[in-house]
Design a protein around this motif. Structure first.
Motif, PDB file in Angstrom:
ATOM      1  N   CYS A 176       0.847  -1.190   0.000  1.00 45.58           N
ATOM      2  CA  CYS A 176       0.000   0.000   0.000  1.00 45.58           C
ATOM      3  C   CYS A 176       0.879   1.234   0.000  1.00 45.58           C
ATOM      4  O   CYS A 176       2.057   1.171   0.364  1.00 45.58           O
ATOM      5  N   GLU A 177       0.305   2.345  -0.411  1.00 44.68           N
ATOM      6  CA  GLU A 177       1.014   3.617  -0.345  1.00 44.68           C
ATOM      7  C   GLU A 177       0.981   4.138   1.088  1.00 44.68           C
ATOM      8  O   GLU A 177       0.191   3.677   1.922  1.00 44.68           O
ATOM      9  N   ALA A 178       1.833   5.101   1.373  1.00 43.72           N
ATOM     10  CA  ALA A 178       2.017   5.563   2.750  1.00 43.72           C
ATOM     11  C   ALA A 178       0.718   6.035   3.389  1.00 43.72           C
ATOM     12  O   ALA A 178       0.445   5.754   4.563  1.00 43.72           O
ATOM     13  N   GLU A 179      -0.115   6.730   2.614  1.00 43.36           N
ATOM     14  CA  GLU A 179      -1.353   7.262   3.175  1.00 43.36           C
ATOM     15  C   GLU A 179      -2.391   6.179   3.456  1.00 43.36           C
ATOM     16  O   GLU A 179      -3.352   6.409   4.200  1.00 43.36           O
ATOM     17  N   GLN A 180      -2.203   5.003   2.886  1.00 48.21           N
ATOM     18  CA  GLN A 180      -3.131   3.895   3.124  1.00 48.21           C
ATOM     19  C   GLN A 180      -2.668   2.996   4.274  1.00 48.21           C
ATOM     20  O   GLN A 180      -3.422   2.129   4.724  1.00 48.21           O
ATOM     21  N   PHE A 181      -1.468   3.197   4.750  1.00 49.72           N
ATOM     22  CA  PHE A 181      -0.935   2.393   5.851  1.00 49.72           C
ATOM     23  C   PHE A 181      -1.763   2.658   7.114  1.00 49.72           C
ATOM     24  O   PHE A 181      -2.129   3.810   7.395  1.00 49.72           O
ATOM     25  N   PRO A 182      -2.062   1.630   7.903  1.00 46.96           N
ATOM     26  CA  PRO A 182      -2.911   1.816   9.100  1.00 46.96           C
ATOM     27  C   PRO A 182      -2.155   2.452  10.274  1.00 46.96           C
ATOM     28  O   PRO A 182      -2.002   1.853  11.343  1.00 46.96           O
ATOM     29  N   HIS A 183      -1.709   3.686  10.059  1.00 49.69           N
ATOM     30  CA  HIS A 183      -0.958   4.396  11.099  1.00 49.69           C
ATOM     31  C   HIS A 183      -1.732   4.433  12.415  1.00 49.69           C
ATOM     32  O   HIS A 183      -1.148   4.275  13.491  1.00 49.69           O
ATOM     33  N   ASP A 184      -3.035   4.660  12.334  1.00 49.43           N
ATOM     34  CA  ASP A 184      -3.842   4.858  13.541  1.00 49.43           C
ATOM     35  C   ASP A 184      -3.855   3.626  14.440  1.00 49.43           C
ATOM     36  O   ASP A 184      -3.829   3.743  15.673  1.00 49.43           O
ATOM     37  N   LYS A 185      -3.876   2.446  13.829  1.00 52.77           N
ATOM     38  CA  LYS A 185      -3.903   1.201  14.621  1.00 52.77           C
ATOM     39  C   LYS A 185      -2.640   1.078  15.458  1.00 52.77           C
ATOM     40  O   LYS A 185      -2.676   0.630  16.612  1.00 52.77           O
ATOM     41  N   PHE A 186      -1.504   1.468  14.883  1.00 55.83           N
ATOM     42  CA  PHE A 186      -0.239   1.368  15.603  1.00 55.83           C
ATOM     43  C   PHE A 186      -0.045   2.543  16.563  1.00 55.83           C
ATOM     44  O   PHE A 186       0.514   2.368  17.653  1.00 55.83           O
ATOM     45  N   GLU A 187      -0.513   3.720  16.166  1.00 56.66           N
ATOM     46  CA  GLU A 187      -0.435   4.873  17.067  1.00 56.66           C
ATOM     47  C   GLU A 187      -1.191   4.601  18.366  1.00 56.66           C
ATOM     48  O   GLU A 187      -0.761   5.026  19.448  1.00 56.66           O
ATOM     49  N   ALA A 205       8.055  -0.775   5.638  1.00 57.97           N
ATOM     50  CA  ALA A 205       7.717   0.189   6.694  1.00 57.97           C
ATOM     51  C   ALA A 205       8.486  -0.164   7.962  1.00 57.97           C
ATOM     52  O   ALA A 205       8.833  -1.326   8.189  1.00 57.97           O
ATOM     53  N   ILE A 206       8.731   0.856   8.773  1.00 58.22           N
ATOM     54  CA  ILE A 206       9.288   0.665  10.114  1.00 58.22           C
ATOM     55  C   ILE A 206       8.303   1.277  11.096  1.00 58.22           C
ATOM     56  O   ILE A 206       7.909   2.437  10.959  1.00 58.22           O
ATOM     57  N   THR A 207       7.905   0.479  12.069  1.00 62.70           N
ATOM     58  CA  THR A 207       6.945   0.897  13.097  1.00 62.70           C
ATOM     59  C   THR A 207       7.640   0.743  14.448  1.00 62.70           C
ATOM     60  O   THR A 207       8.110  -0.349  14.771  1.00 62.70           O
ATOM     61  N   SER A 208       7.710   1.821  15.217  1.00 65.56           N
ATOM     62  CA  SER A 208       8.592   1.799  16.383  1.00 65.56           C
ATOM     63  C   SER A 208       7.998   2.530  17.583  1.00 65.56           C
ATOM     64  O   SER A 208       7.349   3.565  17.441  1.00 65.56           O
ATOM     65  N   ARG A 209       8.274   1.974  18.777  1.00 68.58           N
ATOM     66  CA  ARG A 209       7.940   2.667  20.028  1.00 68.58           C
ATOM     67  C   ARG A 209       9.094   3.551  20.483  1.00 68.58           C
ATOM     68  O   ARG A 209       8.929   4.329  21.434  1.00 68.58           O
ATOM     69  N   LEU A 210      10.241   3.420  19.821  1.00 62.68           N
ATOM     70  CA  LEU A 210      11.394   4.265  20.093  1.00 62.68           C
ATOM     71  C   LEU A 210      11.508   5.311  18.990  1.00 62.68           C
ATOM     72  O   LEU A 210      11.093   5.071  17.858  1.00 62.68           O
ATOM     73  N   PRO A 211      12.092   6.473  19.277  1.00 59.94           N
ATOM     74  CA  PRO A 211      12.174   7.531  18.268  1.00 59.94           C
ATOM     75  C   PRO A 211      12.944   7.092  17.032  1.00 59.94           C
ATOM     76  O   PRO A 211      14.021   6.495  17.129  1.00 59.94           O
ATOM     77  N   LEU A 212      12.389   7.408  15.864  1.00 56.36           N
ATOM     78  CA  LEU A 212      13.029   7.144  14.583  1.00 56.36           C
ATOM     79  C   LEU A 212      13.581   8.457  14.040  1.00 56.36           C
ATOM     80  O   LEU A 212      12.856   9.444  13.943  1.00 56.36           O
ATOM     81  N   GLU A 213      14.841   8.431  13.668  1.00 58.21           N
ATOM     82  CA  GLU A 213      15.477   9.643  13.160  1.00 58.21           C
ATOM     83  C   GLU A 213      16.137   9.340  11.816  1.00 58.21           C
ATOM     84  O   GLU A 213      16.337   8.189  11.448  1.00 58.21           O
ATOM     85  N   ASP A 214      16.465  10.396  11.093  1.00 59.96           N
ATOM     86  CA  ASP A 214      17.196  10.285   9.817  1.00 59.96           C
ATOM     87  C   ASP A 214      16.518   9.306   8.854  1.00 59.96           C
ATOM     88  O   ASP A 214      17.155   8.409   8.289  1.00 59.96           O
TER      89      ASP A 214
END
Length: 262
Positions: A40-51, A69-78
């Motif tokens: 899926c494209e980025a806008e279709q990713f279920p961000h809300d479920k993981f948030e 995709a990378i889904t993380s509870r720790l800060p993602l940088e760069d």
């Protein structure tokens, strides 16, 4: 407490998200999830479920195909989704982020095809481009973790029956040579670090109910540069999601490693 990192080819994130949420809430709360084939494209990713579970997600997506995709509870940088190389950027197969001192590179290697066909040549060229990129990365960063679906079973230990896979895509000597060259760039197979002689698989064919006979291949890997290895505490294939009948699982199982720190 350590940091847990997972590589998981989900074979469509929107089809698996409810199962993944159940896994994270009922079985194990992984800190960093690296997904392949999100389809899926980025806008279709279920961000809300993981948030809702405390994760942020970054996506390099593509409609109906590929996507990571990378889904993380720790800060993602760069965050990086473009790599300045046609072979790496042609399809959405790579995403990079930094967590603490460690650079995470999440990849989905092309499946390829029989030798002599265009898809096999593409897979070989992708491996070459990825190795070149990793070598440059290792000159700048001590701690590099390359993980994902590599679509290669490296040795006889990585398939349930060598005769069944002889001449098959994913077990070709040309593919294994490219995988070995990637490791020689300065990476270690974390699973083999802790389980040098164990047969354990990450993919099983849907069509033959192979999971119930454990007739699989190990084609998903977590690779780490040498400075990461002393921090590796545990790594295992978690079969919980793969053995669900409903919701329908991916044909892959998550590979989960725990490190003392990143």
């Amino acid at each position: 407490m350590g940091v847990s990192v997972c590589s998981f080819n989900v074979n469509s994130i929107r089809s698996r998200v409810d199962l993944i949420v159940r896994w994270l809430t009922e079985k194990r709360a992984v800190d960093i999830l690296c997904f392949q084939e999100v389809k899926c494209e980025a806008e279709q990713f279920p961000h809300d479920k993981f948030e809702a579970l405390g994760y942020q997600s970054v996506v390099n997506g593509q409609k109906r195909l590929n996507g990571v995709a990378i889904t993380s509870r720790l800060p993602l940088e760069d965050i990086k989704t473009e790599f300045g190389d046609d072979m790496l950027d042609r399809e959405k197969r790579l995403i990079q982020a930094r967590v603490g001192e460690t650079v995470l590179l999440n990849c989905y290697i092309p499946r390829g095809g029989p030798e002599g066909e265009e898809r096999h040549a593409y897979k070989m060229a992708f491996f070459d481009a990825l190795r070149s990129y990793v070598e440059k990365l290792l000159k700048v960063h001590d701690k590099v973790m390359l993980l994902g679906d590599f679509n290669v079973a490296l040795t006889d230990l990585d398939v349930y029956d060598t005769e069944v896979f002889e001449g098959a895509v994913g077990f070709l000597p040309s593919e294994q040579a490219k995988m070995e060259a990637l490791l020689q760039s300065g990476l270690n197979d974390c699973f083999r670090k802790l389980h040098p002689d164990e047969k354990a698989f990450t993919w099983w064919d849907y069509r033959t109910a192979a999971i119930w006979r454990d007739e699989g291949m190990r084609i998903d890997y977590i690779l780490g540069s040498e400075p990461l290895c002393p921090a590796l505490e545990n790594i295992e294939v978690d079969l919980w999601t793969r053995r669900r009948r409903s919701p329908t699982p991916s044909d892959h199982a998550p590979l989960v490693a725990r490190f003392k720190s990143l």
